[in-house]
Design an enzyme around this catalytic site. Structure first.
Site, PDB file in Angstrom:
ATOM      1  N   LYS A 115       1.091  -1.068   0.093  1.00 20.80           N
ATOM      2  CA  LYS A 115      -0.483   0.109   0.245  1.00 20.80           C
ATOM      3  C   LYS A 115       0.482   1.040  -0.355  1.00 20.80           C
ATOM      4  O   LYS A 115       0.721   2.567  -0.587  1.00 20.80           O
ATOM      5  CB  LYS A 115      -1.407   0.028   1.627  1.00 20.80           C
ATOM      6  CG  LYS A 115      -2.172  -0.958   1.052  1.00 20.80           C
ATOM      7  CD  LYS A 115      -2.694  -1.061   2.171  1.00 20.80           C
ATOM      8  CE  LYS A 115      -3.117  -2.651   2.101  1.00 20.80           C
ATOM      9  NZ  LYS A 115      -4.412  -3.199   3.042  1.00 20.80           N
TER      10      LYS A 115
ATOM     11  N   GLN B 139      -4.615  -2.163   9.288  1.00 17.02           N
ATOM     12  CA  GLN B 139      -4.642  -3.125   8.750  1.00 17.02           C
ATOM     13  C   GLN B 139      -4.717  -3.831   9.777  1.00 17.02           C
ATOM     14  O   GLN B 139      -4.789  -4.588  10.971  1.00 17.02           O
ATOM     15  CB  GLN B 139      -2.847  -3.943   8.866  1.00 17.02           C
ATOM     16  CG  GLN B 139      -2.571  -5.304   7.697  1.00 17.02           C
ATOM     17  CD  GLN B 139      -3.531  -5.021   6.257  1.00 17.02           C
ATOM     18  OE1 GLN B 139      -3.128  -3.477   5.844  1.00 17.02           O
ATOM     19  NE2 GLN B 139      -3.944  -5.662   6.099  1.00 17.02           N
TER      20      GLN B 139
ATOM     21  N   ASP C 280     -11.540   2.669   3.550  1.00 17.77           N
ATOM     22  CA  ASP C 280     -11.649   1.046   3.560  1.00 17.77           C
ATOM     23  C   ASP C 280     -12.554   0.613   3.278  1.00 17.77           C
ATOM     24  O   ASP C 280     -13.533  -0.467   3.146  1.00 17.77           O
ATOM     25  CB  ASP C 280     -11.093   0.229   5.131  1.00 17.77           C
ATOM     26  CG  ASP C 280     -10.713  -0.854   4.607  1.00 17.77           C
ATOM     27  OD1 ASP C 280     -10.078  -0.536   3.408  1.00 17.77           O
ATOM     28  OD2 ASP C 280      -9.287  -1.015   5.232  1.00 17.77           O
TER      29      ASP C 280
END
Ligand SMILES: NC(=O)c1ccc[n+]([C@@H]2O[C@H](COP(=O)([O-])OP(=O)(O)OC[C@H]3O[C@@H](n4cnc5c(N)ncnc54)[C@H](OP(=O)(O)O)[C@@H]3O)[C@@H](O)[C@H]2O)c1
Length: 295
Positions: free
Chosen positions: A54, A98, A121
């Protein structure tokens, strides 16, 4: 019939080029640089590699990237304090925590603490709800990537019979929701199957578009699909190692057999995978534009 291969690698590359231009324009015209913060707790090698991917992609596209690697023993309070600071930081438009978090941390509380405007997200309940009513700010990355694969591969969604295998909150439910919306690039009739579905083949055989996110190798075999189906295989299963010690990855679909019946199919790897990070970048750009009041 041998299927057309829908390459996520190629489509992701196209979208990244478009984003790169958009990011350069944002900087030139408005002096806006999209910023993404990643938060990783602990030393899980797979998570470390996802976060590095990322970070690398952000930098390649011109997104400001900030990485917060915290020790495994980080407390809930410390993690919430960091998220609080990132929520207020004007350089940061997107926050990515994460998952999975170490067991002693409360994942739900952490995800709920992210400002919904920075929830790139798309996991915060505000964003899940907005998707449900057809007014999303951020679509969750993997299902959004699936929708883009279908649109950009020229697959007709309007009126299509879509069957989704899997009902998780990160793939199955949101992709069903996205394709159900009364919108262009959606308007499908959607069926969702799971482990309690009575006769999965009955449903999968009716599918014009079959999306499989079960996490089981060969969950879908050739006898379970009709000729001419379009198959999106979301599964990523590690089934062993090569002589060189690299993981062997397969999807959820018996690719070699199903590709002989399908009109189009995504490979694993190189299908849905590359789209997920790309859509995270797209959401970060969107967040930066919204924060700056640019439509
Ligand atoms: N490429 C990417 O970027 C990406 C992103 C996310 C996930 N993935 C991969 O996609 C797969 C699914 O991920 P997930 O997080 O959605 O998994 P998950 O949370 O484990 O959910 C799996 C779902 O599939 C259902 N299921 C399992 N076996 C089935 C079967 N034989 N027939 C019908 N339904 C079945 C389960 O039903 P129940 O609800 O009844 O248990 C569950 O709803 C995994 O391999 C994951 O690694 C890839």
């Amino acid at each position: 019939m041998t299927a057309q291969i829908i390459s996520g690698t190629e489509i992701a590359k196209q979208i990244r080029e478009e984003l790169k231009q958009e990011i350069a324009e944002l900087k030139d015209k408005y002096n806006v640089i999209p910023g993404l913060a990643t938060v990783l707790v602990g030393e899980d090698p797979a998570s470390q590699s996802y976060v590095s991917g990322k970070e690398k992609t952000s930098l390649a596209l011109g997104i400001y990237s900030e990485r917060h690697d915290l020790p495994a023993e980080t407390t809930q309070e410390e993690l919430l304090a960091l998220i609080g600071r990132l929520n207020k930081d004007p350089k940061i438009h997107g926050i990515l925590v994460q998952l999975p978090l170490p067991k002693h941390l409360n994942e739900t509380e952490v995800l709920y603490a992210v400002d919904p405007k920075k929830d790139v997200d798309g996991f915060h309940p505000v964003n899940v709800g907005k998707l449900m009513i057809g007014e999303p700010d951020y679509l969750p990355c993997t299902p959004h990537g699936i929708q883009q694969l279908l649109i950009r591969a020229g697959v007709k969604l309007d009126g299509a019979e879509v069957v989704v295998v899997g009902r998780s909150n990160i793939v199955g439910k949101p992709i069903a929701n996205i394709l159900l919306q009364k919108k262009e690039g959606a308007n499908a009739t959607v069926t969702v199957c799971h482990t309690r579905t009575r006769d999965i083949s009955f449903h999968t055989k009716r599918a014009d578009i079959l999306i499989v996110a079960a996490g089981r190798p060969k969950a879908i075999t050739a006898d379970m699909v009709k000729e001419g189906v379009v198959v999106i295989d979301v599964g990523v299963n590690r089934i062993g190692k090569t002589a060189e010690g690299k993981s062997i990855l397969v999807g959820d679909v018996d690719f070699d057999a199903v590709k002989e019946k399908a009109k189009a199919i995504t490979p694993v790897p190189g299908g849905v995978g590359p789209m997920t990070i790309t859509m995270l970048m797209m959401n970060t750009v969107r967040a930066a534009k919204q924060a700056a009041g640019i439509a």
